[in-house]
Write a protein that holds these residues in place. Structure first.
Motif, PDB file in Angstrom:
ATOM      1  N   PRO A 214       0.794  -1.243   0.000  1.00 16.67           N
ATOM      2  CA  PRO A 214       0.000   0.000   0.000  1.00 16.67           C
ATOM      3  C   PRO A 214       0.820   1.283   0.000  1.00 16.67           C
ATOM      4  CG  PRO A 214      -0.055  -1.048   2.172  1.00 16.67           C
ATOM      5  CD  PRO A 214       0.577  -2.040   1.244  1.00 16.67           C
ATOM      6  N   TRP A 215       2.065   1.256   0.446  1.00 11.78           N
ATOM      7  CA  TRP A 215       2.943   2.428   0.487  1.00 11.78           C
ATOM      8  C   TRP A 215       2.262   3.641   1.117  1.00 11.78           C
ATOM      9  CZ3 TRP A 215       7.526   0.707   0.144  1.00 11.78           C
ATOM     10  CH2 TRP A 215       7.847  -0.311  -0.745  1.00 11.78           C
ATOM     11  N   PRO A 216       1.961   3.578   2.407  1.00 11.22           N
ATOM     12  CA  PRO A 216       1.330   4.735   3.070  1.00 11.22           C
ATOM     13  C   PRO A 216       2.204   5.974   3.051  1.00 11.22           C
ATOM     14  CG  PRO A 216       2.030   3.088   4.685  1.00 11.22           C
ATOM     15  CD  PRO A 216       2.144   2.452   3.337  1.00 11.22           C
ATOM     16  N   GLY A 217       3.526   5.794   2.955  1.00 11.79           N
ATOM     17  CA  GLY A 217       4.433   6.939   2.865  1.00 11.79           C
ATOM     18  C   GLY A 217       4.691   7.390   1.447  1.00 11.79           C
ATOM     19  N   ASN A 218       3.970   6.767   0.488  1.00  9.12           N
ATOM     20  CA  ASN A 218       4.003   7.169  -0.922  1.00  9.12           C
ATOM     21  C   ASN A 218       5.389   7.053  -1.557  1.00  9.12           C
ATOM     22  OD1 ASN A 218       1.131   7.975  -1.434  1.00  9.12           O
ATOM     23  ND2 ASN A 218       1.551   9.232   0.364  1.00  9.12           N
ATOM     24  N   VAL A 219       5.722   7.953  -2.478  1.00  8.32           N
ATOM     25  CA  VAL A 219       6.961   7.825  -3.258  1.00  8.32           C
ATOM     26  C   VAL A 219       8.184   7.886  -2.356  1.00  8.32           C
ATOM     27  CG1 VAL A 219       8.345   8.826  -5.110  1.00  8.32           C
ATOM     28  CG2 VAL A 219       5.851   8.817  -5.286  1.00  8.32           C
ATOM     29  N   ARG A 220       8.136   8.708  -1.301  1.00 14.67           N
ATOM     30  CA  ARG A 220       9.284   8.810  -0.391  1.00 14.67           C
ATOM     31  C   ARG A 220       9.553   7.468   0.295  1.00 14.67           C
ATOM     32  NH1 ARG A 220       7.603  12.545   3.199  1.00 14.67           N
ATOM     33  NH2 ARG A 220       8.392  14.296   1.974  1.00 14.67           N
ATOM     34  N   GLU A 221       8.493   6.790   0.729  1.00 12.13           N
ATOM     35  CA  GLU A 221       8.671   5.496   1.391  1.00 12.13           C
ATOM     36  C   GLU A 221       9.216   4.460   0.417  1.00 12.13           C
ATOM     37  OE1 GLU A 221       6.224   2.011   3.809  1.00 12.13           O
ATOM     38  OE2 GLU A 221       5.123   3.617   2.791  1.00 12.13           O
ATOM     39  N   LEU A 222       8.707   4.456  -0.810  1.00  9.75           N
ATOM     40  CA  LEU A 222       9.210   3.524  -1.826  1.00  9.75           C
ATOM     41  C   LEU A 222      10.695   3.759  -2.090  1.00  9.75           C
ATOM     42  CD1 LEU A 222       8.791   1.381  -4.084  1.00  9.75           C
ATOM     43  CD2 LEU A 222       8.137   3.286  -5.594  1.00  9.75           C
ATOM     44  N   ALA A 223      11.080   5.028  -2.220  1.00 10.42           N
ATOM     45  CA  ALA A 223      12.491   5.350  -2.474  1.00 10.42           C
ATOM     46  C   ALA A 223      13.378   4.886  -1.330  1.00 10.42           C
ATOM     47  CB  ALA A 223      12.648   6.854  -2.699  1.00 10.42           C
ATOM     48  N   ASN A 224      12.985   5.172  -0.098  1.00 14.62           N
ATOM     49  CA  ASN A 224      13.783   4.765   1.064  1.00 14.62           C
ATOM     50  C   ASN A 224      13.890   3.252   1.161  1.00 14.62           C
ATOM     51  OD1 ASN A 224      14.203   7.416   1.832  1.00 14.62           O
ATOM     52  ND2 ASN A 224      12.493   7.469   3.269  1.00 14.62           N
ATOM     53  N   ALA A 225      12.779   2.556   0.898  1.00 11.59           N
ATOM     54  CA  ALA A 225      12.792   1.090   0.972  1.00 11.59           C
ATOM     55  C   ALA A 225      13.733   0.495  -0.069  1.00 11.59           C
ATOM     56  CB  ALA A 225      11.379   0.546   0.778  1.00 11.59           C
ATOM     57  N   LEU A 226      13.726   1.038  -1.275  1.00  9.31           N
ATOM     58  CA  LEU A 226      14.594   0.502  -2.335  1.00  9.31           C
ATOM     59  C   LEU A 226      16.065   0.820  -2.051  1.00  9.31           C
ATOM     60  CD1 LEU A 226      12.429   1.288  -5.484  1.00  9.31           C
ATOM     61  CD2 LEU A 226      12.895  -0.951  -4.486  1.00  9.31           C
ATOM     62  N   LYS A 227      16.331   1.982  -1.491  1.00  8.40           N
ATOM     63  CA  LYS A 227      17.721   2.338  -1.180  1.00  8.40           C
ATOM     64  C   LYS A 227      18.288   1.398  -0.121  1.00  8.40           C
ATOM     65  CE  LYS A 227      20.625   6.366  -0.271  1.00  8.40           C
ATOM     66  NZ  LYS A 227      20.624   7.839  -0.093  1.00  8.40           N
ATOM     67  N   LYS A 228      17.515   1.147   0.924  1.00  5.73           N
ATOM     68  CA  LYS A 228      17.975   0.244   1.977  1.00  5.73           C
ATOM     69  C   LYS A 228      18.055  -1.198   1.469  1.00  5.73           C
ATOM     70  CE  LYS A 228      15.865   3.261   5.419  1.00  5.73           C
ATOM     71  NZ  LYS A 228      14.699   3.446   6.320  1.00  5.73           N
ATOM     72  N   SER A 229      17.108  -1.590   0.631  1.00  4.12           N
ATOM     73  CA  SER A 229      17.114  -2.950   0.077  1.00  4.12           C
ATOM     74  C   SER A 229      18.337  -3.174  -0.798  1.00  4.12           C
ATOM     75  CB  SER A 229      15.842  -3.193  -0.741  1.00  4.12           C
ATOM     76  OG  SER A 229      14.693  -3.082   0.053  1.00  4.12           O
ATOM     77  N   LEU A 230      18.755  -2.145  -1.502  1.00  5.34           N
ATOM     78  CA  LEU A 230      19.935  -2.246  -2.349  1.00  5.34           C
ATOM     79  C   LEU A 230      21.177  -2.521  -1.508  1.00  5.34           C
ATOM     80  CD1 LEU A 230      20.615  -1.993  -5.353  1.00  5.34           C
ATOM     81  CD2 LEU A 230      21.027   0.438  -4.997  1.00  5.34           C
ATOM     82  N   ILE A 231      21.218  -1.920  -0.311  1.00  4.85           N
ATOM     83  CA  ILE A 231      22.335  -2.177   0.608  1.00  4.85           C
ATOM     84  C   ILE A 231      22.293  -3.625   1.084  1.00  4.85           C
ATOM     85  CG2 ILE A 231      23.288  -1.595   2.874  1.00  4.85           C
ATOM     86  CD1 ILE A 231      22.269   1.278   2.383  1.00  4.85           C
ATOM     87  N   PHE A 232      21.113  -4.116   1.446  1.00  2.00           N
ATOM     88  CA  PHE A 232      20.972  -5.493   1.927  1.00  2.00           C
ATOM     89  C   PHE A 232      21.314  -6.516   0.844  1.00  2.00           C
ATOM     90  CE2 PHE A 232      17.851  -3.878   5.241  1.00  2.00           C
ATOM     91  CZ  PHE A 232      18.691  -4.166   6.305  1.00  2.00           C
ATOM     92  N   SER A 233      21.002  -6.189  -0.413  1.00  2.00           N
ATOM     93  CA  SER A 233      21.164  -7.188  -1.487  1.00  2.00           C
ATOM     94  C   SER A 233      22.613  -7.472  -1.830  1.00  2.00           C
ATOM     95  CB  SER A 233      20.430  -6.715  -2.747  1.00  2.00           C
ATOM     96  OG  SER A 233      21.115  -5.624  -3.353  1.00  2.00           O
ATOM     97  N   ARG A 234      23.508  -6.525  -1.505  1.00  2.00           N
ATOM     98  CA  ARG A 234      24.960  -6.688  -1.721  1.00  2.00           C
ATOM     99  C   ARG A 234      25.301  -7.041  -3.164  1.00  2.00           C
ATOM    100  NH1 ARG A 234      26.933 -10.680   2.844  1.00  2.00           N
ATOM    101  NH2 ARG A 234      24.927 -11.642   2.375  1.00  2.00           N
ATOM    102  N   GLY A 235      24.670  -6.353  -4.109  1.00  4.10           N
ATOM    103  CA  GLY A 235      25.027  -6.525  -5.508  1.00  4.10           C
ATOM    104  C   GLY A 235      24.189  -7.532  -6.260  1.00  4.10           C
ATOM    105  N   TYR A 236      23.363  -8.304  -5.563  1.00  4.46           N
ATOM    106  CA  TYR A 236      22.481  -9.264  -6.224  1.00  4.46           C
ATOM    107  C   TYR A 236      21.126  -8.610  -6.472  1.00  4.46           C
ATOM    108  CZ  TYR A 236      25.947 -12.773  -4.910  1.00  4.46           C
ATOM    109  OH  TYR A 236      27.106 -13.482  -4.774  1.00  4.46           O
TER     110      TYR A 236
END
Length: 485
Positions: free
Chosen positions: A353-375
């Motif tokens: 649902p992204w209650p925080g809208n585009v800002r929440e999506l951006a933050n989630a993807l940025k942190k997920s990119l760190i967790f993924s470690r290049g994968y």
């Protein structure tokens, strides 16, 4: 890395100031005279110029005027001794971002420099609309859905006018980007563009920030201070979160819109100003009027033109476009190849649902990119940074619950009494918790943690040292991160 030019004939001050700014992570050049400073601006693109007013040869005011001819959007902060304050005020009226009084307070100067750099970025970084998702340029408005097409049309219709614009939408929908796009396509582009967050300052400070004050207006007012609205004369002022503005200041904004004039705190004469007002809110203003916390007359003055931004849940078809854009942008920032998202991850973000809208999506993807470690980013990576639909308890974006928990803790600590420096103690405690979390999320990588926190790496290291933090987490190897921590 932001680049700053210091122009001052005082060699000792110039060197020490440059050392301070370099420790904060800035790139710094120096010039010993107005002539040398002007030559430096011609030869290199800077993000900010800090300029002394009184110098032999070409004066600071003359150098400032010449710099404005070269680049009117380059923010300039002037430095002055108490004896030449009026000269600095004149420079501010002519378009300088602000002025620093010597001897200066280091914390105040660093805060002012941050504000000036942000203002410069707002004026100079172009906001592009409906660009290709693989664009890595920051500051784009992404979306091809019918609701976003209406937003683009509204921006195009209103930009070239001087009409006051009210931008409405939930938190995180991109109201500031729309304000910048309106400014950059307006007749006032290249003139000052200043952003005032109406909830970031207490009422008394907000009033002096907006309207300035006269010398002696209150205890500590040692000299006259130009307000942001007067600083932006000829340009545009963006009042963010205007729905939270105190009633007493709403009255002054109404007068500004009606009479195109303002009166500084402690003043007894009106000052004519020519500014365009853009305002934004996530509040229900109609309800606020009913509750008598927002002026009805100001409401009608603001909504000459209204731009409504849709929440992300109303433009689901834009989610993957936004995801591709943010993955490209953040991969470039982290100096890594874009690993993309798995099909399962795309399905997950589309249905969240992204209650925080585009800002929440951006933050989630940025942190997920760190967790993924290049994968490629998987659903599990995203689940670590957002509350899944089946999880109990409030979402991590639920500000009210977060405020309640922190508020209860603060009340408990304040009630306990003790140290007279209670505010500093509580602030340090919260800072330590936030830094520990950032370091845990990045597995001890200080560089990535600094990016996550929006801090310069030297600033983060100094805070770790100040708070005597012992970080018990595995530090990633160079092979895992591609960089040393």
């Amino acid at each position: 890395m932001s680049s700053i030019l210091i122009v001052d004939d005082d060699d000792q001050l110039r060197q020490s100031f440059a050392k301070l700014l370099k420790e904060e992570g800035y790139s710094v050049d120096m010039a010993p005279s107005g002539e040398a400073g002007l030559e430096a601006v011609r030869d290199k693109a800077f993000d900010l110029v800090v300029l002394d007013v009184q110098m032999p040869g070409m004066s600071g005011l003359e150098a400032f005027a010449r710099i404005r001819e070269i680049d009117a959007t380059l923010p300039v902060v002037v430095m002055t001794a108490y004896g030449t304050t009026e000269t600095a005020i004149e420079a501010t009226k002519l378009g300088a971002f602000d002025y620093i009084l010597k001897p200066f307070d280091i914390a105040g100067v660093l805060d002012l420099i941050t504000q000036a750099l942000e203002a410069g970025h707002m004026m100079r970084a172009r906001v592009e609309m409906n660009v290709a998702p693989d664009s890595a340029r920051p500051g784009a408005i992404i979306g091809s859905s019918p609701p976003m097409q209406e937003v683009y049309k509204a921006i195009g219709r209103v930009a070239q006018t001087d009409a006051t614009v009210l931008i409405r939408g939930e938190s995180g929908t991109g109201k500031e980007l729309v304000a910048r796009a309106i400014y950059q396509h307006s007749k006032r582009a290249g003139k000052p563009f200043l952003v005032i967050n109406c909830v970031a300052l207490p009422e008394t400070l907000l009033e002096s920030e907006l309207f300035g004050y006269e010398k002696g207006a209150f205890t500590g007012a040692a000299s006259r201070r130009i307000g942001k609205i007067e600083q932006a004369n000829g340009g545009t002022v963006f009042l963010d979160e205007i729905g939270d503005m105190p009633l007493s200041i709403q009255a002054k904004i109404l007068r500004l819109l009606q009479e195109r004039s303002l009166e500084p705190l402690g003043g007894n004469a009106s000052i004519d100003v020519d500014v365009r007002i853009l305002a934004a809110t996530n509040r229900n203003l109609e309800k606020a009027i009913e509750n008598e916390v927002f002026r009805e007359d100001l409401y009608y003055r603001l909504k000459v033109v209204t731009v409504n931004l849709p929440p992300l849940r109303d433009r689901v078809n834009d989610v993957n476009l936004l995801a591709d854009y943010f993955m490209t942008l953040f991969s470039k920032e982290m100096k890594m190849d874009n690993p993309g998202l798995t099909d399962e991850a795309r399905k997950m973000i589309r249905h969240h649902p992204w209650p925080g809208n585009v800002r929440e999506l951006a933050n989630a993807l940025k942190k997920s990119l760190i967790f993924s470690r290049g994968y490629p980013v998987r659903p599990e990576d995203i689940s670590q940074v957002i509350a899944g639909p089946d999880q109990a308890g409030p979402s991590v974006t639920d500000g009210s619950d977060m405020d309640r928990v922190v508020g209860e803790w603060a009340r408990e600590m304040l009630t306990a009494g003790g140290d007279t420096a209670r505010f500093d103690y509580l602030t340090d405690r919260l800072t330590a918790i936030i830094i520990r979390e950032a370091l845990q999320m990045t597995r001890g990588n200080r560089s990535q943690a600094a990016k996550l926190l929006g801090l310069a790496r030297p600033t983060l290291l100094s805070k770790i040292d100040k708070l005597n933090l012992s970080i018990e987490t595995r530090v990633q190897t160079d092979y895992e991160t591609g960089q040393k921590s």
